[in-house]
Structures are given as C-alpha cells and as structure tokens.
Design a protein around this motif. Structure first.
Motif, mmCIF file in Angstrom:
data_model
loop_
_atom_site.group_PDB
_atom_site.id
_atom_site.type_symbol
_atom_site.label_atom_id
_atom_site.label_comp_id
_atom_site.label_asym_id
_atom_site.label_seq_id
_atom_site.Cartn_x
_atom_site.Cartn_y
_atom_site.Cartn_z
ATOM 1 N N ARG A 1 23.764 -18.707 -38.489
ATOM 2 C CA ARG A 1 23.738 -18.308 -39.908
ATOM 3 C C ARG A 1 24.272 -16.885 -40.099
ATOM 4 O O ARG A 1 25.055 -16.779 -41.147
ATOM 5 C CB ARG A 1 22.186 -18.224 -40.113
ATOM 6 N N ASP A 2 24.353 -16.197 -39.140
ATOM 7 C CA ASP A 2 24.916 -14.787 -39.560
ATOM 8 C C ASP A 2 26.524 -14.806 -39.711
ATOM 9 O O ASP A 2 27.152 -14.377 -40.226
ATOM 10 C CB ASP A 2 24.433 -13.936 -38.214
ATOM 11 N N ILE A 3 27.033 -15.635 -38.601
ATOM 12 C CA ILE A 3 28.642 -15.815 -38.796
ATOM 13 C C ILE A 3 28.973 -16.538 -39.996
ATOM 14 O O ILE A 3 29.845 -16.290 -40.730
ATOM 15 C CB ILE A 3 28.855 -16.493 -37.554
ATOM 16 N N VAL A 4 28.055 -17.628 -40.661
ATOM 17 C CA VAL A 4 28.458 -18.216 -41.495
ATOM 18 C C VAL A 4 28.458 -17.486 -42.948
ATOM 19 O O VAL A 4 29.191 -17.253 -43.861
ATOM 20 C CB VAL A 4 27.730 -19.439 -41.804
ATOM 21 N N ASN A 5 27.325 -16.528 -42.582
ATOM 22 C CA ASN A 5 27.105 -15.503 -43.948
ATOM 23 C C ASN A 5 28.198 -14.619 -44.005
ATOM 24 O O ASN A 5 28.974 -14.306 -45.145
ATOM 25 C CB ASN A 5 25.862 -14.954 -43.658
ATOM 26 N N GLU A 6 28.705 -14.138 -42.909
ATOM 27 C CA GLU A 6 30.001 -13.287 -42.916
ATOM 28 C C GLU A 6 30.997 -13.799 -43.432
ATOM 29 O O GLU A 6 31.765 -13.326 -43.994
ATOM 30 C CB GLU A 6 29.994 -12.482 -41.518
ATOM 31 N N TYR A 7 31.091 -15.085 -42.821
ATOM 32 C CA TYR A 7 32.368 -15.879 -43.445
ATOM 33 C C TYR A 7 32.318 -16.082 -44.939
ATOM 34 O O TYR A 7 33.463 -15.860 -45.692
ATOM 35 C CB TYR A 7 32.407 -17.097 -42.552
ATOM 36 N N PHE A 8 31.183 -16.574 -45.525
ATOM 37 C CA PHE A 8 31.197 -16.673 -46.893
ATOM 38 C C PHE A 8 31.513 -15.492 -47.629
ATOM 39 O O PHE A 8 32.114 -15.373 -48.697
ATOM 40 C CB PHE A 8 29.741 -17.201 -47.384
#
Length: 138
Positions: A109-116
């Motif tokens: 979730r942290d990785i996807v959030n940073e990517y978004f």
C-alpha cells in the motif's frame, strides 16, 4: 570478446560473450555450450507456438573459440540486447520490491500510494492507471 548479459525484450537474462558486432542494430550474443542449452530449453518450451517453432530445429555448432572456450552464436535474426549494469540493478531492485510486497500488504500500500502521488504530478495524472484497470476489468 567481453563477458556480458543479454535478453530478448523483457525476457530471461543469459550470460554470454559479445564481440561488439550487431545484426540490424541488435546484439550478437555468443554462449558457452551450457548456456546455449539453457537458452534453447527456455525458448523451445515457451507457450507461444509461433515463436517456439523458430527454436525447435536449432543446430548447436561452435562458431568461435575464445580463451579455449567454445562459443555458440545466437545472433542474426533475433532482437537480443546487451543488459547494462544499471538495467541489472534496476531489475534486481524491482524484484526485491515485488518480493517484499508479496510478504507485506502494508508495504505494498505504501509503495502504491507513493507511486500514485508521483503520478498525480504528471500531466496525465492517474488517467493511465484508470485505463489499465478498465482494460483488466474487460
């Protein structure tokens, strides 16, 4: 001849030798017998029948000998690219992130959030993500 690594598009990476020559702009790899057999095993057992058939009747013939090592030519008609050190590091980093994401939903979730967040600063924003999701749902 130099020791290096090669791959076709984003496929499996194989260690081989380069003499610096190219075919139509693509690398001409040379492999030891052990790696040549690995290359053939990999491509002769792929799911795409059309691509697989190109590899089925491959004749392993020594093309060059370098420092007493017999080498087998795999260029001339295939889109091999030499894999740079930077590309290998990037691939290794991606694989590490994927492994960590498989083990830890919060990390994912942290990785996807940073990517978004990063995508939102681009001119397309999240449109590309939305398009990809729509394609996967259809």
């Amino acid at each position: 001849m130099k020791l290096t690594k090669f791959q076709i598009e984003d496929d499996k990476i194989f260690q081989g030798f380069s003499d610096g020559s190219t075919w139509n702009g693509w690398s001409n790899p040379y492999y030891t017998l052990e790696v040549a057999k690995e290359v053939l095993d990999y491509y002769q057992n792929q799911s795409c029948e059309e691509s697989k058939s190109q590899w089925m009747n491959w004749k392993l013939e020594v093309d060059k000998t370098f420092m007493g090592i017999d080498l087998y030519y795999f260029g001339g008609g295939y889109i091999w690219s030499e894999v740079t050190k930077e590309e290998l590091e990037r691939i290794e980093l991606i694989n590490k992130v994927i492994e960590n994401c498989k083990k830890d939903d919060e990390y994912l979730r942290d990785i996807v959030n940073e990517y978004f967040q990063e995508l939102e600063t681009t001119c397309r924003g999240l449109d590309g993500i939305k398009e990809t999701l729509e394609e996967r749902e259809n």
